[in-house]
Design a protein around this motif. Sequence first.
Motif, PDB file in Angstrom:
ATOM      1  N   GLY A  34       1.013  -0.851   0.235  1.00 49.17           N
ATOM      2  CA  GLY A  34       0.185   0.269  -0.534  1.00 49.17           C
ATOM      3  C   GLY A  34       0.682   1.264   0.548  1.00 49.17           C
ATOM      4  O   GLY A  34       1.922   1.149  -0.010  1.00 49.17           O
ATOM      5  N   TRP A  35      -0.019   2.021  -0.212  1.00 55.57           N
ATOM      6  CA  TRP A  35       1.192   3.898  -0.215  1.00 55.57           C
ATOM      7  C   TRP A  35       0.184   4.762   0.624  1.00 55.57           C
ATOM      8  O   TRP A  35      -1.515   4.464   1.437  1.00 55.57           O
ATOM      9  CB  TRP A  35       0.946   4.742  -1.691  1.00 55.57           C
ATOM     10  CG  TRP A  35       1.257   4.059  -2.877  1.00 55.57           C
ATOM     11  CD1 TRP A  35       0.942   3.072  -4.030  1.00 55.57           C
ATOM     12  CD2 TRP A  35       2.691   4.389  -2.410  1.00 55.57           C
ATOM     13  NE1 TRP A  35       1.944   2.493  -4.713  1.00 55.57           N
ATOM     14  CE2 TRP A  35       3.576   3.752  -3.831  1.00 55.57           C
ATOM     15  CE3 TRP A  35       4.034   5.290  -2.101  1.00 55.57           C
ATOM     16  CZ2 TRP A  35       4.082   3.834  -4.371  1.00 55.57           C
ATOM     17  CZ3 TRP A  35       5.008   5.645  -2.851  1.00 55.57           C
ATOM     18  CH2 TRP A  35       5.421   4.495  -3.588  1.00 55.57           C
ATOM     19  N   VAL A  47      -3.469   5.152   1.664  1.00 58.83           N
ATOM     20  CA  VAL A  47      -4.305   6.459   0.440  1.00 58.83           C
ATOM     21  C   VAL A  47      -4.841   4.600  -0.892  1.00 58.83           C
ATOM     22  O   VAL A  47      -5.534   5.445  -0.513  1.00 58.83           O
ATOM     23  CB  VAL A  47      -3.115   6.742  -0.046  1.00 58.83           C
ATOM     24  CG1 VAL A  47      -3.358   7.592  -1.523  1.00 58.83           C
ATOM     25  CG2 VAL A  47      -2.723   8.336   0.511  1.00 58.83           C
ATOM     26  N   ALA A  48      -3.930   4.374  -0.196  1.00 57.69           N
ATOM     27  CA  ALA A  48      -4.056   2.872  -1.899  1.00 57.69           C
ATOM     28  C   ALA A  48      -3.580   1.666  -0.893  1.00 57.69           C
ATOM     29  O   ALA A  48      -3.011   1.715  -0.683  1.00 57.69           O
ATOM     30  CB  ALA A  48      -4.129   3.379  -2.804  1.00 57.69           C
ATOM     31  N   SER A  49      -3.838   0.704  -1.413  1.00 57.49           N
ATOM     32  CA  SER A  49      -4.029  -0.112  -0.805  1.00 57.49           C
ATOM     33  C   SER A  49      -3.637  -1.565  -2.292  1.00 57.49           C
ATOM     34  O   SER A  49      -4.796  -1.866  -2.890  1.00 57.49           O
ATOM     35  CB  SER A  49      -4.235  -1.570  -0.159  1.00 57.49           C
ATOM     36  OG  SER A  49      -5.656  -1.335  -0.319  1.00 57.49           O
ATOM     37  N   THR A  56      -8.024  -3.955  -5.581  1.00 59.79           N
ATOM     38  CA  THR A  56      -7.051  -2.529  -4.913  1.00 59.79           C
ATOM     39  C   THR A  56      -8.302  -2.110  -3.526  1.00 59.79           C
ATOM     40  O   THR A  56      -9.393  -2.317  -3.559  1.00 59.79           O
ATOM     41  CB  THR A  56      -6.770  -1.965  -5.937  1.00 59.79           C
ATOM     42  OG1 THR A  56      -8.525  -1.300  -6.677  1.00 59.79           O
ATOM     43  CG2 THR A  56      -6.286  -2.176  -7.056  1.00 59.79           C
ATOM     44  N   ASN A  57      -8.059  -0.925  -3.445  1.00 55.44           N
ATOM     45  CA  ASN A  57      -8.798   0.000  -2.110  1.00 55.44           C
ATOM     46  C   ASN A  57      -8.391   1.009  -1.992  1.00 55.44           C
ATOM     47  O   ASN A  57      -6.472   1.633  -2.628  1.00 55.44           O
ATOM     48  CB  ASN A  57      -8.813  -0.921  -1.016  1.00 55.44           C
ATOM     49  CG  ASN A  57      -9.379   0.324   0.085  1.00 55.44           C
ATOM     50  OD1 ASN A  57     -10.902   0.333  -0.313  1.00 55.44           O
ATOM     51  ND2 ASN A  57      -9.508   0.325   0.975  1.00 55.44           N
ATOM     52  N   TYR A  58      -8.980   2.114  -1.893  1.00 52.24           N
ATOM     53  CA  TYR A  58      -8.654   3.653  -2.231  1.00 52.24           C
ATOM     54  C   TYR A  58      -9.335   4.144  -0.938  1.00 52.24           C
ATOM     55  O   TYR A  58     -10.403   4.240  -0.566  1.00 52.24           O
ATOM     56  CB  TYR A  58      -8.986   4.169  -3.039  1.00 52.24           C
ATOM     57  CG  TYR A  58      -8.270   3.837  -4.862  1.00 52.24           C
ATOM     58  CD1 TYR A  58      -8.977   2.900  -5.406  1.00 52.24           C
ATOM     59  CD2 TYR A  58      -7.480   3.790  -5.027  1.00 52.24           C
ATOM     60  CE1 TYR A  58      -8.140   2.170  -5.936  1.00 52.24           C
ATOM     61  CE2 TYR A  58      -6.101   3.697  -6.025  1.00 52.24           C
ATOM     62  CZ  TYR A  58      -6.767   2.687  -6.564  1.00 52.24           C
ATOM     63  OH  TYR A  58      -6.270   1.961  -8.159  1.00 52.24           O
ATOM     64  N   LYS A  63     -10.458   8.224  -4.140  1.00 47.51           N
ATOM     65  CA  LYS A  63     -10.829   7.755  -5.721  1.00 47.51           C
ATOM     66  C   LYS A  63     -11.316   9.148  -6.541  1.00 47.51           C
ATOM     67  O   LYS A  63     -11.661   9.388  -7.023  1.00 47.51           O
ATOM     68  CB  LYS A  63     -11.919   7.212  -4.894  1.00 47.51           C
ATOM     69  CG  LYS A  63     -11.993   5.993  -4.342  1.00 47.51           C
ATOM     70  CD  LYS A  63     -13.296   5.049  -3.594  1.00 47.51           C
ATOM     71  CE  LYS A  63     -13.169   4.498  -2.417  1.00 47.51           C
ATOM     72  NZ  LYS A  63     -14.578   3.827  -1.364  1.00 47.51           N
ATOM     73  N   THR A  67      -4.456   5.763  -8.959  1.00 42.13           N
ATOM     74  CA  THR A  67      -4.696   4.016  -9.349  1.00 42.13           C
ATOM     75  C   THR A  67      -3.513   3.744  -8.691  1.00 42.13           C
ATOM     76  O   THR A  67      -2.038   4.102  -9.213  1.00 42.13           O
ATOM     77  CB  THR A  67      -4.104   4.046 -10.847  1.00 42.13           C
ATOM     78  OG1 THR A  67      -5.858   4.775 -11.221  1.00 42.13           O
ATOM     79  CG2 THR A  67      -4.926   2.376 -11.374  1.00 42.13           C
ATOM     80  N   VAL A  68      -3.280   2.570  -8.071  1.00 41.62           N
ATOM     81  CA  VAL A  68      -2.289   1.626  -7.596  1.00 41.62           C
ATOM     82  C   VAL A  68      -2.075   0.563  -8.388  1.00 41.62           C
ATOM     83  O   VAL A  68      -3.157   0.011  -8.915  1.00 41.62           O
ATOM     84  CB  VAL A  68      -2.438   1.394  -5.771  1.00 41.62           C
ATOM     85  CG1 VAL A  68      -4.081   1.020  -5.828  1.00 41.62           C
ATOM     86  CG2 VAL A  68      -1.289   0.290  -5.357  1.00 41.62           C
ATOM     87  N   LEU A  79       1.665   3.947  -7.790  1.00 40.94           N
ATOM     88  CA  LEU A  79       1.085   4.566  -7.415  1.00 40.94           C
ATOM     89  C   LEU A  79       0.501   6.332  -7.767  1.00 40.94           C
ATOM     90  O   LEU A  79       1.499   6.500  -8.654  1.00 40.94           O
ATOM     91  CB  LEU A  79       1.036   5.635  -6.597  1.00 40.94           C
ATOM     92  CG  LEU A  79      -0.620   5.805  -5.473  1.00 40.94           C
ATOM     93  CD1 LEU A  79      -1.459   5.201  -5.474  1.00 40.94           C
ATOM     94  CD2 LEU A  79      -0.266   6.887  -4.503  1.00 40.94           C
TER      95      LEU A  79
END
Length: 115
Positions: A34-35, A47-49, A56-58, A63, A67-68, A79
């Motif tokens: 993740g980030w 932030v994002a995973s 992915t999840n944001y 959102k 984009t991860v 990212l």
Amino acid sequence: VQLQASGGGLVQAGGSLRLSCAASARLLIFGVMGWYRQAPGKQRELVASIVTGGATNYVDAVKGRFTVSKDNAKNSMWLQMSNLRPEDTAVYYCKATMYGGVDYWGKGTQVTVSS
């Protein structure tokens, strides 16, 4: 295991940046990557995973703009950040969690968005 984050910089609002996170180990040993970011005076936030299977999840604030992604063959995660806003200004960190729960963090990379 070492993670190296790069790609930060100064950009005007509405601009784009692409952050990279290079791992010294195969990504398949990590269940999730993740980030995170930490703005001055604020707590570090996810932030994002992205998980092994690619889901992915944001956080709501990014959102549709961030984009991860990852490439197991390149041992790297990215990212892509678009339509950046001043409130996106922060130090960005990449994190990888091994199966079993051990976390690894990369050193941060500064992202500054000017209005």
